[in-house]
Design an enzyme around this catalytic site. Structure first.
Site, mmCIF file in Angstrom:
data_model
loop_
_atom_site.group_PDB
_atom_site.id
_atom_site.type_symbol
_atom_site.label_atom_id
_atom_site.label_comp_id
_atom_site.label_asym_id
_atom_site.label_seq_id
_atom_site.Cartn_x
_atom_site.Cartn_y
_atom_site.Cartn_z
ATOM 1 N N ASP A 54 -24.818 -41.191 -49.668
ATOM 2 C CA ASP A 54 -25.756 -41.813 -48.733
ATOM 3 C C ASP A 54 -27.046 -42.125 -49.469
ATOM 4 O OD1 ASP A 54 -24.316 -41.726 -46.218
ATOM 5 O OD2 ASP A 54 -24.477 -39.550 -46.392
ATOM 6 N N GLY A 164 -25.566 -33.235 -39.892
ATOM 7 C CA GLY A 164 -25.625 -32.126 -38.949
ATOM 8 C C GLY A 164 -25.858 -32.498 -37.499
ATOM 9 N N ASP A 194 -18.565 -42.280 -39.421
ATOM 10 C CA ASP A 194 -19.490 -41.472 -40.225
ATOM 11 C C ASP A 194 -20.515 -40.829 -39.311
ATOM 12 O OD1 ASP A 194 -21.179 -40.369 -42.082
ATOM 13 O OD2 ASP A 194 -21.776 -42.264 -42.989
HETATM 14 C C1 DX5 Z 1 -25.980 -39.741 -42.224
HETATM 15 C C2 DX5 Z 1 -24.909 -40.014 -43.199
HETATM 16 C C3 DX5 Z 1 -23.720 -39.210 -43.001
HETATM 17 C C4 DX5 Z 1 -24.006 -37.776 -42.878
HETATM 18 C C5 DX5 Z 1 -22.951 -37.168 -42.049
HETATM 19 O O1 DX5 Z 1 -26.756 -40.818 -42.024
HETATM 20 O O2 DX5 Z 1 -24.501 -41.346 -43.237
HETATM 21 O O3 DX5 Z 1 -22.777 -39.399 -44.031
HETATM 22 O O4 DX5 Z 1 -24.087 -37.189 -44.134
HETATM 23 O O5 DX5 Z 1 -23.237 -35.851 -41.886
HETATM 24 P P1 DX5 Z 1 -22.442 -34.995 -40.827
HETATM 25 O O6 DX5 Z 1 -20.993 -35.046 -41.214
HETATM 26 O O7 DX5 Z 1 -23.032 -33.639 -40.993
HETATM 27 O O8 DX5 Z 1 -22.727 -35.601 -39.501
#
Ligand code: DX5
Length: 236
Positions: A54, A164, A194
């Site tokens: 990211d 999170g 995602d």
């Molecule tokens: C947030 C990112 C995601 C994030 C997902 O903007 O694009 O990839 O890391 O994190 P979780 O799986 O914890 O929601």
């Protein structure tokens, strides 16, 4: 060894009755920022199919994460393919900055550019597979004209920028709507979800039509990160 061929989960699509492969991307955002190599190794040991990086600029989203050096070193450090998820206001600048880093695919946000097809072409010209990410409030129909030109659409299940968060319930309907659009168009574009993906919602997302799932806190926040993907695959 590239694990993508061996670890992806086979599932029969409820819509097509044909086998399909569910792929898991490990987003190292929720890993230890001072020990990213360990986050990469955890993703490998967990059996992730791809690493997702990211890249945020502190403008399109409030956070600042990784730049081109981390992308390059990640590619050099793993045999897993690497996806770059641009959460930036000026995607064209970042395509140039990351030229030659070796990433396999690159996503940019449709909301971040008024010349989306130009951005798609610029990514493709670098030898990288282009994909588009859609924020929660962006209509699915916005991506319809782009389907012939892109490899993937990433639907955010959360407000981008932070790991999170809880998956928004509207995501399931959005995945179904996009899957219908893609199937009707005869396109081979894949759907990624995602944000907020966890063991308890992965099955429903795949049933709705998702091909790929990105996980960060679901892996790096787990008591046993390396077991996290194995448990989900067993449920699918
Ligand atoms: C947030 C990112 C995601 C994030 C997902 O903007 O694009 O990839 O890391 O994190 P979780 O799986 O914890 O929601």
């Amino acid at each position: 060894m590239n694990q993508s061929a061996t670890s992806a989960t086979q599932k029969t699509s409820p819509m097509s009755n044909s086998p399909r492969t569910v792929k898991f991307l490990a987003s190292i955002l929720a890993g230890d920022p001072l020990n990213l190599i360990e986050a990469i190794r955890i993703a490998e040991r967990a059996g992730a199919d791809m690493i997702s990086l990211d890249v945020s600029d502190g403008h399109f989203v409030p956070t600042i994460s990784f730049g081109e050096d981390v992308v390059r070193r990640t590619v050099e450090s793993t045999s897993l393919p690497v996806e770059v998820h641009l959460m930036v206001s000026r995607p064209d600048d970042w395509i140039e900055r990351m030229d030659g880093c070796g990433h396999a695919q690159m996503l940019f946000h449709l909301e971040a550019s008024s010349r989306a097809m130009g951005v798609v072409n610029a990514i493709r010209q670098k030898g990288v597979k282009p994909g588009v990410a859609l924020n929660l409030e962006t209509p699915i129909s916005a991506v319809a004209p782009m389907l012939p030109y892109i490899d993937s659409v990433c639907l955010m299940g959360i407000v981008p920028g932070f790991a999170g968060q809880k998956l928004m319930d509207t995501t399931y309907r959005r995945v179904s709507e996009l899957r219908e659009l893609i199937d009707q168009s005869g396109s081979a574009v894949t759907i990624t979800v995602d944000g907020g993906v966890k063991a308890h919602n992965a099955v429903q997302l795949v049933d709705a039509g998702a091909h790929c799932l990105v996980m960060s806190s679901g892996i790096y926040g787990a008591t046993d990160p390396e077991a996290s993907l194995r448990e989900i695959r067993a449920r699918l």
